[in-house]
Write a protein that holds these residues in place. Structure first.
Motif, mmCIF file in Angstrom:
data_model
loop_
_atom_site.group_PDB
_atom_site.id
_atom_site.type_symbol
_atom_site.label_atom_id
_atom_site.label_comp_id
_atom_site.label_asym_id
_atom_site.label_seq_id
_atom_site.Cartn_x
_atom_site.Cartn_y
_atom_site.Cartn_z
ATOM 1 N N THR A 110 -5.810 2.492 -16.521
ATOM 2 C CA THR A 110 -5.822 1.044 -16.719
ATOM 3 C C THR A 110 -6.039 0.341 -15.381
ATOM 4 O O THR A 110 -5.886 0.946 -14.302
ATOM 5 N N GLU A 111 -6.367 -0.920 -15.448
ATOM 6 C CA GLU A 111 -6.523 -1.716 -14.227
ATOM 7 C C GLU A 111 -5.227 -1.680 -13.408
ATOM 8 O O GLU A 111 -5.265 -1.583 -12.179
ATOM 9 N N GLN A 112 -4.094 -1.726 -14.101
ATOM 10 C CA GLN A 112 -2.801 -1.706 -13.408
ATOM 11 C C GLN A 112 -2.581 -0.369 -12.698
ATOM 12 O O GLN A 112 -2.052 -0.338 -11.588
ATOM 13 N N GLU A 113 -2.971 0.717 -13.327
ATOM 14 C CA GLU A 113 -2.813 2.043 -12.713
ATOM 15 C C GLU A 113 -3.721 2.183 -11.489
ATOM 16 O O GLU A 113 -3.307 2.728 -10.460
ATOM 17 N N ILE A 114 -4.934 1.683 -11.601
ATOM 18 C CA ILE A 114 -5.862 1.752 -10.474
ATOM 19 C C ILE A 114 -5.366 0.861 -9.337
ATOM 20 O O ILE A 114 -5.339 1.280 -8.177
ATOM 21 N N ASP A 115 -4.946 -0.365 -9.676
ATOM 22 C CA ASP A 115 -4.397 -1.260 -8.646
ATOM 23 C C ASP A 115 -3.183 -0.632 -7.967
ATOM 24 O O ASP A 115 -3.028 -0.731 -6.741
ATOM 25 N N ALA A 116 -2.338 0.032 -8.740
ATOM 26 C CA ALA A 116 -1.144 0.677 -8.179
ATOM 27 C C ALA A 116 -1.538 1.791 -7.209
ATOM 28 O O ALA A 116 -0.885 1.970 -6.166
ATOM 29 N N ALA A 117 -2.594 2.520 -7.513
ATOM 30 C CA ALA A 117 -3.056 3.589 -6.613
ATOM 31 C C ALA A 117 -3.551 3.000 -5.295
ATOM 32 O O ALA A 117 -3.276 3.551 -4.217
ATOM 33 N N PHE A 118 -4.260 1.883 -5.348
ATOM 34 C CA PHE A 118 -4.719 1.227 -4.120
ATOM 35 C C PHE A 118 -3.539 0.681 -3.327
ATOM 36 O O PHE A 118 -3.506 0.815 -2.097
ATOM 37 N N GLU A 119 -2.582 0.077 -4.009
ATOM 38 C CA GLU A 119 -1.382 -0.436 -3.330
ATOM 39 C C GLU A 119 -0.619 0.698 -2.652
ATOM 40 O O GLU A 119 -0.137 0.546 -1.529
ATOM 41 N N ARG A 120 -0.511 1.821 -3.323
ATOM 42 C CA ARG A 120 0.202 2.978 -2.753
ATOM 43 C C ARG A 120 -0.507 3.495 -1.512
ATOM 44 O O ARG A 120 0.128 3.762 -0.491
ATOM 45 N N ALA A 121 -1.825 3.664 -1.592
ATOM 46 C CA ALA A 121 -2.587 4.134 -0.428
ATOM 47 C C ALA A 121 -2.415 3.158 0.740
ATOM 48 O O ALA A 121 -2.184 3.575 1.880
ATOM 49 N N TYR A 122 -2.506 1.867 0.454
ATOM 50 C CA TYR A 122 -2.331 0.864 1.498
ATOM 51 C C TYR A 122 -0.933 0.963 2.107
ATOM 52 O O TYR A 122 -0.783 0.936 3.338
ATOM 53 N N ALA A 123 0.087 1.056 1.258
ATOM 54 C CA ALA A 123 1.474 1.100 1.745
ATOM 55 C C ALA A 123 1.699 2.309 2.651
ATOM 56 O O ALA A 123 2.348 2.196 3.698
#
Length: 159
Positions: A110-123
């Motif tokens: 989902t868009e939320q899962e993909i966004d969460a993966a980007f947020e995690r990589a950034y963090a």
């Protein structure tokens, strides 16, 4: 001192690292990023995430490690070798360290899962860059063994 953030495609993780490092770095420290097989374009989600975090991205582009504008002093690979990715090996007399991060651009769902993966990589990358910049850089620049050990430890930080 020049820091090269290196991965395969130079579209996402290495871009995030370069932009965040340059946004936070003290005078005299500069990051570049490159890929062993660059995609030729930057990941739109990575660019949007950086913009949302207030990190400038103007002038960045996907590029090869061939013909870099400067010779790096430190090379940080950010590919996730544990995920089966092959990290490029930069040749040359530089200090090398590995900070593996899963590639969020390969996440499906989902868009939320993909966004969460980007947020995690950034963090993860942000936490590691913050730790890098908190080091006594002037002292460590003169002690390569201690500098490498510190950078290797930072590679274990998991936001």
């Amino acid at each position: 001192m020049n820091v090269l953030f290196l991965c395969t495609g130079n579209s996402c993780r290495s871009l995030i690292s370069e932009a965040v490092f340059n946004h936070l770095a003290p005078a005299g420290w500069h990051a570049i990023s490159a890929g062993s097989q660059p995609t030729g374009k930057l990941n739109e989600r990575a660019l949007a995430l950086l913009a949302a975090k207030g990190v400038p991205t103007g002038g960045y582009f996907s590029k090869s490690w061939d013909g870099l504008p400067v010779t790096p002093d430190v090379v940080v690979t950010v590919c996730a070798s544990a995920a089966g990715e092959t990290c490029p090996a930069y040749l040359g007399p530089v200090l090398r360290t590995h900070w593996g991060v899963d590639d969020p651009s390969h996440v499906t769902g989902t868009e939320q899962e993909i966004d969460a993966a980007f947020e995690r990589a950034y963090a993860i990358l942000r936490a590691r860059i913050d730790a890098f910049l908190a080091l006594p850089l002037d002292r460590l620049a003169a002690d390569r063994a201690a500098f490498k050990a510190a950078l290797d430890r930072i590679g274990g930080i998991d936001a």
